[in-house]
Design an enzyme around this catalytic site. Structure first.
Site, PDB file in Angstrom:
ATOM      1  N   ARG A  17       0.820  -1.221   0.000  1.00 10.17           N
ATOM      2  CA  ARG A  17       0.000   0.000   0.000  1.00 10.17           C
ATOM      3  C   ARG A  17       0.852   1.268   0.000  1.00 10.17           C
ATOM      4  O   ARG A  17       0.382   2.340  -0.335  1.00 10.17           O
ATOM      5  CB  ARG A  17      -0.932  -0.003   1.231  1.00 10.17           C
ATOM      6  CG  ARG A  17      -2.025  -1.044   1.165  1.00 10.17           C
ATOM      7  CD  ARG A  17      -2.728  -1.238   2.509  1.00 10.17           C
ATOM      8  NE  ARG A  17      -1.973  -2.125   3.410  1.00 10.17           N
ATOM      9  CZ  ARG A  17      -2.343  -2.426   4.656  1.00 10.17           C
ATOM     10  NH1 ARG A  17      -3.448  -1.911   5.160  1.00 10.17           N
ATOM     11  NH2 ARG A  17      -1.611  -3.239   5.408  1.00 10.17           N
ATOM     12  N   GLY A  91       1.224 -14.092   6.443  1.00  6.01           N
ATOM     13  CA  GLY A  91       0.426 -13.441   7.478  1.00  6.01           C
ATOM     14  C   GLY A  91       1.189 -13.281   8.777  1.00  6.01           C
ATOM     15  O   GLY A  91       2.248 -13.878   8.971  1.00  6.01           O
ATOM     16  N   THR A  92       0.611 -12.479   9.677  1.00  4.81           N
ATOM     17  CA  THR A  92       1.314 -12.140  10.915  1.00  4.81           C
ATOM     18  C   THR A  92       1.494 -13.351  11.849  1.00  4.81           C
ATOM     19  O   THR A  92       2.492 -13.439  12.570  1.00  4.81           O
ATOM     20  CB  THR A  92       0.613 -10.980  11.658  1.00  4.81           C
ATOM     21  OG1 THR A  92      -0.799 -11.181  11.608  1.00  4.81           O
ATOM     22  CG2 THR A  92       0.932  -9.643  11.027  1.00  4.81           C
ATOM     23  N   ASN A 237       0.887   2.438   6.746  1.00  2.00           N
ATOM     24  CA  ASN A 237       0.603   1.516   5.649  1.00  2.00           C
ATOM     25  C   ASN A 237       0.643   2.202   4.292  1.00  2.00           C
ATOM     26  O   ASN A 237       0.864   1.571   3.283  1.00  2.00           O
ATOM     27  CB  ASN A 237      -0.769   0.859   5.837  1.00  2.00           C
ATOM     28  CG  ASN A 237      -0.811   0.041   7.110  1.00  2.00           C
ATOM     29  OD1 ASN A 237       0.094  -0.736   7.386  1.00  2.00           O
ATOM     30  ND2 ASN A 237      -1.853   0.232   7.906  1.00  2.00           N
ATOM     31  N   ARG A 343      31.062  23.185   0.331  1.00  2.00           N
ATOM     32  CA  ARG A 343      30.979  21.778  -0.096  1.00  2.00           C
ATOM     33  C   ARG A 343      31.803  20.863   0.807  1.00  2.00           C
ATOM     34  O   ARG A 343      32.607  21.324   1.610  1.00  2.00           O
ATOM     35  CB  ARG A 343      31.419  21.690  -1.556  1.00  2.00           C
ATOM     36  CG  ARG A 343      30.387  22.347  -2.493  1.00  2.00           C
ATOM     37  CD  ARG A 343      30.924  22.503  -3.896  1.00  2.00           C
ATOM     38  NE  ARG A 343      31.433  21.248  -4.409  1.00  2.00           N
ATOM     39  CZ  ARG A 343      32.253  21.149  -5.455  1.00  2.00           C
ATOM     40  NH1 ARG A 343      32.674  22.245  -6.076  1.00  2.00           N
ATOM     41  NH2 ARG A 343      32.676  19.974  -5.862  1.00  2.00           N
TER      42      ARG A 343
HETATM   43  C1  UD1 Z   1      -2.264  -5.505  11.684  1.00  2.15           C
HETATM   44  C2  UD1 Z   1      -3.296  -6.294  12.502  1.00  2.15           C
HETATM   45  C3  UD1 Z   1      -4.480  -5.375  12.834  1.00  2.15           C
HETATM   46  C4  UD1 Z   1      -3.963  -4.160  13.593  1.00  2.15           C
HETATM   47  C5  UD1 Z   1      -2.862  -3.437  12.798  1.00  2.15           C
HETATM   48  C6  UD1 Z   1      -2.238  -2.365  13.674  1.00  2.15           C
HETATM   49  C7  UD1 Z   1      -3.148  -8.635  11.732  1.00  2.15           C
HETATM   50  C8  UD1 Z   1      -3.786  -9.704  10.942  1.00  2.15           C
HETATM   51  N1  UD1 Z   1      -3.748  -7.437  11.725  1.00  2.15           N
HETATM   52  O1  UD1 Z   1      -2.884  -5.127  10.458  1.00  2.15           O
HETATM   53  O2  UD1 Z   1      -5.419  -6.067  13.618  1.00  2.15           O
HETATM   54  O3  UD1 Z   1      -5.060  -3.265  13.852  1.00  2.15           O
HETATM   55  O4  UD1 Z   1      -1.815  -4.362  12.426  1.00  2.15           O
HETATM   56  O5  UD1 Z   1      -1.339  -1.577  12.959  1.00  2.15           O
HETATM   57  O6  UD1 Z   1      -2.144  -8.871  12.365  1.00  2.15           O
HETATM   58  N2  UD1 Z   1       4.216  -8.862   8.527  1.00  2.15           N
HETATM   59  C9  UD1 Z   1       5.131  -9.884   8.454  1.00  2.15           C
HETATM   60  N3  UD1 Z   1       4.807 -11.010   7.768  1.00  2.15           N
HETATM   61  C10 UD1 Z   1       3.608 -11.178   7.164  1.00  2.15           C
HETATM   62  C11 UD1 Z   1       2.684 -10.122   7.247  1.00  2.15           C
HETATM   63  C12 UD1 Z   1       3.009  -8.984   7.937  1.00  2.15           C
HETATM   64  O7  UD1 Z   1       6.226  -9.790   8.987  1.00  2.15           O
HETATM   65  O8  UD1 Z   1       3.389 -12.244   6.574  1.00  2.15           O
HETATM   66  C13 UD1 Z   1       4.585  -7.647   9.279  1.00  2.15           C
HETATM   67  C14 UD1 Z   1       4.575  -6.390   8.444  1.00  2.15           C
HETATM   68  O9  UD1 Z   1       5.839  -6.126   7.902  1.00  2.15           O
HETATM   69  C15 UD1 Z   1       4.162  -5.315   9.452  1.00  2.15           C
HETATM   70  C16 UD1 Z   1       3.340  -6.088  10.472  1.00  2.15           C
HETATM   71  O10 UD1 Z   1       3.620  -7.456  10.279  1.00  2.15           O
HETATM   72  O11 UD1 Z   1       5.274  -4.747  10.106  1.00  2.15           O
HETATM   73  C17 UD1 Z   1       1.849  -5.848  10.332  1.00  2.15           C
HETATM   74  O12 UD1 Z   1       1.444  -6.211   9.037  1.00  2.15           O
HETATM   75  P1  UD1 Z   1       0.445  -5.292   8.211  1.00  2.15           P
HETATM   76  O13 UD1 Z   1       0.230  -5.898   6.887  1.00  2.15           O
HETATM   77  O14 UD1 Z   1       0.889  -3.879   8.251  1.00  2.15           O
HETATM   78  O15 UD1 Z   1      -0.877  -5.479   9.093  1.00  2.15           O
HETATM   79  P2  UD1 Z   1      -2.113  -4.516   9.196  1.00  2.15           P
HETATM   80  O16 UD1 Z   1      -2.977  -4.677   8.022  1.00  2.15           O
HETATM   81  O17 UD1 Z   1      -1.650  -3.134   9.497  1.00  2.15           O
HETATM   82 CA    CA Z   2       0.288  -2.072   9.554  1.00  2.00          CA
END
Ligand code: UD1
Ligand code: CA
Length: 471
Positions: A17, A91-92, A237, A343
């Site tokens: 994003r 995913g997280t 984001n 410089r």
């Molecule tokens: C996430 C939360 C959401 C919360 C928000 C707060 C989940 C599913 N959702 O959403 O509930 O309100 O953060 O800011 O957790 N990442 C990884 N590996 C992955 C996916 C993500 O390391 O496979 C890392 C990303 O780099 C980032 C963090 O996890 O630093 C969060 O991921 P992001 O995609 O930003 O989650 P949100 O949609 O913001």
């Molecule tokens: Ca986020």
């Protein structure tokens, strides 16, 4: 026995994003990168709790690049920093599984889970999480939540019966649930053993096909701690949120500087990198741009529209408007500009005066030197109290190589002189205006190098066009 803590810092995401070429956590922010801000707070937390952590950064998208960038933190933290590779970003929850594959990360009592994209979090706030859990040891863990008028994109906190909570992601939420304004910050503190146990049960049967860490909290005995402010939890984001984070951080810094006695005329137009240091009593005027590791000492004045990067500006210096300085060292009480360009590699000793439209490169100007107008000084050393007149030029380049110019102290060089380097000019010399000097000059010498003038009475009329008022 004191408890052991781990930190899982999630930083594997691509940041689609944000629409930048770099991985999200390396997005530029105030002269450093997004992820440095959370590292700074981890360093603060170490100090506050007098603890060190088992710190694992989950990297994935452009992992090598992120890892190489973060190496510098190894020496700046007491914590043991390791990288955990998440090959595919599923995913997280999957990111957490990658973190837990490292056996060191299973040896802790609690794990603090942080995201690399929340640069406004503070150590104070994280400390509250530790305190809260200390008071409620029956809990399996805590979610940090906050209220926001713009909950879009965040997971919503569902407060269920028996003090239980669940988190529903934006994509899964019903219209009713979307109206909930208490949201998940992405910061959690969880018992490590249960984290390991519960994370395995999470599936990806949802709208995104991702393993949501937020599903973890339906298992076990968790609650959400609602924090008062919302600013600290801002997740970056997209670029609008990146800009918002920049504004908030800049405001924090400006406020701090003002409290320390720095005068900032207009914080709205000021551009200030995070690492810049400004001492008490300095004055910073509108539209100044201060970058990198710049230090502005006590009593220095930085005029309107100056650009200063990675430079040291000494006490009581005055940098007049529209001057451009990069990688230079300026000792106390110098005056520079307006419209000067210094410089890299330039070093000015105290009380040097650099005037308008003067460019100095890789040169060392000793105390009290004056270069007041329209000059170029490159690859030169100029002794104290020497004066380089208007239009002075060091001819330092022969088309292939750069050459050095040495000028002694108390030497006076008249206007419109050039010196052809390599050249040495001694102390207390006098060079007449309009000279082109290509021979070394001993101390105390006078030099003149220009053609003789001839005056021819009445001859001007021959060259002048007829004047309109003449018949
Ligand atoms: C996430 C939360 C959401 C919360 C928000 C707060 C989940 C599913 N959702 O959403 O509930 O309100 O953060 O800011 O957790 N990442 C990884 N590996 C992955 C996916 C993500 O390391 O496979 C890392 C990303 O780099 C980032 C963090 O996890 O630093 C969060 O991921 P992001 O995609 O930003 O989650 P949100 O949609 O913001
Ligand atoms: Ca986020």
């Amino acid at each position: 026995m004191t408890k052991k803590y781990g930190i899982a810092l999630l930083a594997a995401g691509k940041g689609t994003r944000l629409k930048l070429d770099c991985p999200k956590v390396l997005a530029p922010l105030l002269g450093q990168n997004l992820i440095d801000f959370i590292f700074e707070q981890i360093a603060q937390l170490e100090k506050k709790l007098k603890l060190n952590f088992q710190l694992g950064v989950v990297v994935g998208h452009k992992a090598a690049e992120v890892q190489a960038y973060l190496e510098k933190w190894k020496s700046q933290l007491d914590s043991h920093l390791q990288f955990c590779l998440q090959d595919q970003q599923l995913g997280t929850a999957h990111a957490l599984q990658c973190f837990l594959q490292d056996k060191d990360h299973l040896k802790t009592d609690y794990t603090l889970i942080l995201c690399g994209d929340t640069p406004l979090l503070t150590a104070d706030l994280l400390n509250v999480m530790f305190e809260r859990l200390e008071q409620a040891p029956q809990l399996d863990g805590l979610i940090a939540s906050f209220q926001t008028a713009q909950p879009h994109g965040y997971g919503r906190i569902l407060r269920l019966a028996d003090h239980k909570v669940a988190i529903v992601e934006e994509k899964e939420a019903s219209e009713e649930q979307k109206k909930i304004t208490e949201v998940n910050s992405g910061v959690y503190l969880v018992k490590t053993a249960l984290l390991e146990k519960f994370v395995k049960n999470i599936n990806n049967k949802n709208q995104s096909g991702e393993y949501y860490l937020t599903d973890l909290f339906e298992q076990g005995n968790f609650t959400a701690h609602l924090f008062e402010g919302s600013e600290e939890f801002l997740g970056v984001n997209d670029q609008q949120q990146l800009q918002l984070a920049r504004k908030i951080l800049l405001n924090r810094k400006v406020q701090q500087l003002r409290e320390q006695g720095v005068y900032i005329e207009d914080s709205d137009s000021l551009s200030l990198d995070w690492q810049v240091r400004i001492e008490k009593g300095a004055q910073i005027y509108s539209q100044a741009v201060l970058k990198g590791k710049t230090v502005i000492a006590q009593g220095a004045r930085i005029g309107e529209n100056c650009y200063i990067a990675d430079s040291l500006i000494g006490q009581d210096c005055e940098i007049l408007p529209f001057s451009h300085l990069q990688q230079v060292q300026v000792a106390a009480s110098c005056t520079i500009g307006p419209y000067a360009r210094l410089r890299p590699g330039t070093q000015l000793e105290s009380k040097v005066k650099i005037g308008n439209f003067v460019e100095v490169k890789k040169s060392h100007l000793h105390q009290g030197v004056k270069v007041s107008h329209l000059s170029y000084v490159g690859d030169a050393e100029v002794g104290e109290q020497s004066n380089l007149g208007c239009g002075f030029i060091t001819c330092n380049y022969d088309g292939q190589q750069k050459h050095q110019t040495q000028i002694g102290k108390k030497t006076f060089i008249g206007s419109d002189c050039q010196v052809i380097a390599p050249i040495k000019i001694g102390d207390s010399c006098f060079i007449a205006a309009g000279s082109t000097i290509n021979k070394n000059l001993e101390s105390g010498s006078f030099a003149i190098a220009r053609s003789q003038q001839e005056n021819k009475k009445g001859l001007a009329a021959k060259f002048l066009p007829p004047r309109a008022d003449q018949d």
